[in-house]
Scaffold this motif. Structure first.
Motif, PDB file in Angstrom:
ATOM      1  N   LEU A  97     -39.625 -12.782 -75.137  1.00 50.32           N
ATOM      2  CA  LEU A  97     -40.131 -14.006 -74.521  1.00 50.32           C
ATOM      3  C   LEU A  97     -40.725 -13.670 -73.157  1.00 50.32           C
ATOM      4  CD1 LEU A  97     -40.361 -17.134 -74.520  1.00 50.32           C
ATOM      5  CD2 LEU A  97     -38.117 -17.172 -73.387  1.00 50.32           C
ATOM      6  N   ILE A  98     -41.942 -14.054 -72.937  1.00 47.72           N
ATOM      7  CA  ILE A  98     -42.627 -13.859 -71.653  1.00 47.72           C
ATOM      8  C   ILE A  98     -42.799 -15.236 -71.011  1.00 47.72           C
ATOM      9  CG2 ILE A  98     -44.640 -12.918 -70.479  1.00 47.72           C
ATOM     10  CD1 ILE A  98     -43.059 -10.838 -72.001  1.00 47.72           C
ATOM     11  N   ALA A 268     -43.673 -26.220 -63.905  1.00 42.91           N
ATOM     12  CA  ALA A 268     -43.988 -24.974 -64.597  1.00 42.91           C
ATOM     13  C   ALA A 268     -43.477 -25.004 -66.036  1.00 42.91           C
ATOM     14  CB  ALA A 268     -43.389 -23.787 -63.845  1.00 42.91           C
ATOM     15  N   MET A 269     -42.369 -25.743 -66.271  1.00 42.65           N
ATOM     16  CA  MET A 269     -41.818 -25.821 -67.618  1.00 42.65           C
ATOM     17  C   MET A 269     -42.765 -26.504 -68.596  1.00 42.65           C
ATOM     18  SD  MET A 269     -38.859 -24.301 -67.634  1.00 42.65           S
ATOM     19  CE  MET A 269     -37.951 -24.934 -69.031  1.00 42.65           C
ATOM     20  N   ALA A 270     -43.749 -27.236 -68.078  1.00 46.77           N
ATOM     21  CA  ALA A 270     -44.744 -27.873 -68.953  1.00 46.77           C
ATOM     22  C   ALA A 270     -45.686 -26.841 -69.572  1.00 46.77           C
ATOM     23  CB  ALA A 270     -45.543 -28.923 -68.177  1.00 46.77           C
ATOM     24  N   VAL A 271     -45.746 -25.659 -68.964  1.00 48.05           N
ATOM     25  CA  VAL A 271     -46.608 -24.591 -69.493  1.00 48.05           C
ATOM     26  C   VAL A 271     -45.828 -23.832 -70.554  1.00 48.05           C
ATOM     27  CG1 VAL A 271     -47.895 -22.497 -68.930  1.00 48.05           C
ATOM     28  CG2 VAL A 271     -47.790 -24.395 -67.285  1.00 48.05           C
ATOM     29  N   LEU A 276     -44.137 -12.353 -77.441  1.00 44.26           N
ATOM     30  CA  LEU A 276     -44.875 -11.129 -77.719  1.00 44.26           C
ATOM     31  C   LEU A 276     -43.949 -10.164 -78.450  1.00 44.26           C
ATOM     32  CD1 LEU A 276     -47.599  -9.652 -77.193  1.00 44.26           C
ATOM     33  CD2 LEU A 276     -46.527  -8.689 -75.141  1.00 44.26           C
ATOM     34  N   GLY A 277     -44.467  -9.600 -79.574  1.00 43.88           N
ATOM     35  CA  GLY A 277     -43.587  -8.730 -80.330  1.00 43.88           C
ATOM     36  C   GLY A 277     -44.336  -7.764 -81.232  1.00 43.88           C
ATOM     37  N   ALA A 278     -43.560  -7.070 -82.056  1.00 43.02           N
ATOM     38  CA  ALA A 278     -44.118  -6.104 -83.007  1.00 43.02           C
ATOM     39  C   ALA A 278     -43.378  -6.250 -84.321  1.00 43.02           C
ATOM     40  CB  ALA A 278     -43.974  -4.683 -82.469  1.00 43.02           C
ATOM     41  N   THR A 279     -44.080  -5.899 -85.431  1.00 44.43           N
ATOM     42  CA  THR A 279     -43.476  -6.003 -86.757  1.00 44.43           C
ATOM     43  C   THR A 279     -43.728  -4.725 -87.545  1.00 44.43           C
ATOM     44  OG1 THR A 279     -43.365  -7.352 -88.772  1.00 44.43           O
ATOM     45  CG2 THR A 279     -45.531  -7.099 -87.759  1.00 44.43           C
ATOM     46  N   TYR A 280     -42.772  -4.426 -88.416  1.00 50.48           N
ATOM     47  CA  TYR A 280     -42.909  -3.275 -89.323  1.00 50.48           C
ATOM     48  C   TYR A 280     -42.559  -3.754 -90.715  1.00 50.48           C
ATOM     49  CZ  TYR A 280     -41.538   0.881 -91.942  1.00 50.48           C
ATOM     50  OH  TYR A 280     -41.405   1.840 -92.912  1.00 50.48           O
ATOM     51  N   GLY A 296     -47.026 -15.468 -80.121  1.00 50.95           N
ATOM     52  CA  GLY A 296     -46.761 -16.866 -80.442  1.00 50.95           C
ATOM     53  C   GLY A 296     -46.645 -17.696 -79.177  1.00 50.95           C
ATOM     54  N   ILE A 297     -46.972 -18.978 -79.292  1.00 50.25           N
ATOM     55  CA  ILE A 297     -46.886 -19.885 -78.149  1.00 50.25           C
ATOM     56  C   ILE A 297     -46.654 -21.295 -78.666  1.00 50.25           C
ATOM     57  CG2 ILE A 297     -49.379 -20.380 -78.040  1.00 50.25           C
ATOM     58  CD1 ILE A 297     -49.086 -20.257 -74.956  1.00 50.25           C
ATOM     59  N   ASP A 298     -45.827 -22.072 -77.952  1.00 52.89           N
ATOM     60  CA  ASP A 298     -45.610 -23.462 -78.332  1.00 52.89           C
ATOM     61  C   ASP A 298     -46.853 -24.282 -78.022  1.00 52.89           C
ATOM     62  OD1 ASP A 298     -43.001 -22.938 -79.107  1.00 52.89           O
ATOM     63  OD2 ASP A 298     -42.214 -23.288 -77.085  1.00 52.89           O
TER      64      ASP A 298
END
Length: 422
Positions: A97-98, A268-271, A276-280, A296-298
């Motif tokens: 999570l970023i 800021a919580m409204a943003v 960000l990740g990786a898959t195998y 991904g992003i809400d």
């Protein structure tokens, strides 16, 4: 009844003396050192400060990444649990999570202001308890000073009564005079009993503040009144000192900063945050041993944190008003403390209390001697005795009020202007 009353008074003196011997005598400096070490409320608040400082460190930490995996179980036709061989399947995903819009930094700032508020609360608690400590300490001291005189009066009166009882048995004095002296004794003994009750209450408060399981007794050296003088302090200077040093005002200021930090955080919580990740994927994709990047992003379609933002804005206004109110309260408290001191110090027309007390002590000794010699009447003796008792009680109450008025100014300014602890 007479023997029972005398036994009761004697038992009271013996128990009082026993308690006095058991009491631990402390100077104000020793009492305050013990207070800082053993007061349980201060110890609890110290732990709270440490807890809130730990939350600052917690707020600085990044969110942990999450990992998920899929293990091959074959097909419906052929179930092969955990088949991860050459013909099996395994899929793994890792996600981090970023936080965007500076949420993490804003959370750190909020935690820092919360820790600063907790530290100010510790200082405010210490300020309040120190006033309670000194109030109980000096109250007990001046009550003890009054007790010494009343006890001596009762002892002297008992000597006179014993002589009158012997004379009454011989018929050389009027029995009515014995009754009047006994009534005087009962009145002073009643004052003594009330005084002891006040001492016990003050001693209990002092023990609780010091965290002492046993009784304590003030040990005051020198003339305590000489340590309390205004020394040219003006009301404006004292008010400025209070505004700069009062921990409750610092708390109100920190709470306003907390409200500001929370308002920024809620905006800021409204943003939406970024995932960000990786898959195998070993065999489930279009190519064996597939690897890919995931993002991904809400989507902020309905919940844009509107309610929390509005609530944080209202809280910000509340804390701003509370800060203004606290500034006003400080100015009023300083003014009130100065007015109380001024009122008590306007007794310049009164005689010097220390020298006057010495003269009065000599006078009452002479009165007792002359009464035993028959040079003054019983009514004159009773009048002098009652007047002396009232004088001692009123004088020590006035001295206690005067010391506490200066301590209240210490409390109002949040400093030790009249620091008796050397």
């Amino acid at each position: 009844m007479k023997k029972l009353r005398i036994f009761g008074i004697a038992f009271f003196f013996l128990s009082a003396n026993s308690r006095a011997q058991e009491a631990r005598r402390l100077t104000l400096q020793q009492a305050e050192a013990l207070f800082l070490q053993q007061n349980y409320l201060l110890l609890a608040q110290r732990y709270q400060v440490s807890a809130d400082e730990a939350l600052v460190q917690q707020a600085k930490l990044w969110d942990n990444p999450s990992f998920s995996s899929t293990f091959g179980f074959g097909t419906l036709e052929k179930v092969q649990p955990f088949n991860m061989g050459s013909g099996g399947q395994f899929e793994g995903d890792i996600d981090q999570l970023i936080r965007l819009a500076g949420k993490r930094n804003k959370q750190v700032q909020l935690a820092q202001w919360n820790a600063a508020t907790s530290a100010a609360a510790f200082n405010e608690l210490m300020r309040t308890l120190r006033l309670q400590l000194r109030t109980s300490y000096y109250q007990l001291y001046f009550l003890k000073e009054t007790e010494k005189v009343l006890k001596e009066q009762l002892n002297n009166l008992q000597i006179i009564l014993d002589a009158y009882h012997a004379a009454d048995a011989k018929g050389s004095v009027a029995h009515a005079d014995v009754i009047r002296l006994q009534a005087l004794q009962i009145g002073i003994a009643n004052d003594y009993t009330d005084l002891r009750q006040q001492e016990l209450a003050a001693s209990e408060n002092l023990q609780m503040i010091l965290g002492s399981p046993g009784p304590v007794e003030p040990l005051v050296e020198g003339d305590v009144l000489q340590q309390y003088k205004l020394n040219g302090y003006t009301e404006q200077a004292l008010t400025d000192t209070a505004l700069a040093n009062r921990p409750d005002l610092q708390m109100a200021g920190h709470q306003l900063k907390m409200a500001e930090a929370n308002y920024r955080l809620q905006k800021a919580m409204a943003v939406p945050d970024l995932h960000l990740g990786a898959t195998y994927d070993r065999n489930g994709s279009y190519a064996p041993h597939f690897i890919g990047l995931t993002m991904g992003i809400d989507l902020p379609l309905w919940n844009r944190n509107q309610g929390n933002i509005k609530a944080a804005g209202s809280s910000l206004k509340v804390q701003g008003a509370a800060l203004d109110q606290q500034r006003l309260a400080i100015a009023v408290e300083v003014n009130t403390a100065l007015r109380k001191i001024s009122f008590l110090e306007k007794s310049t027309g009164w005689p010097d209390i220390k020298s006057f007390n010495g003269e009065y002590d000599k006078l009452i000794d002479e009165v007792a001697k002359n009464f035993r010699k028959g040079n003054i009447s019983l009514l004159q003796f009773i009048d002098y005795f009652n007047s002396y008792s009232d004088h001692v009680k009123h004088t020590n109450k006035f001295l206690n009020d005067r010391v506490l008025a200066y301590e209240e100014l210490n409390y109002a300014t949040g400093t030790q202007l009249f620091n008796t602890v050397q």
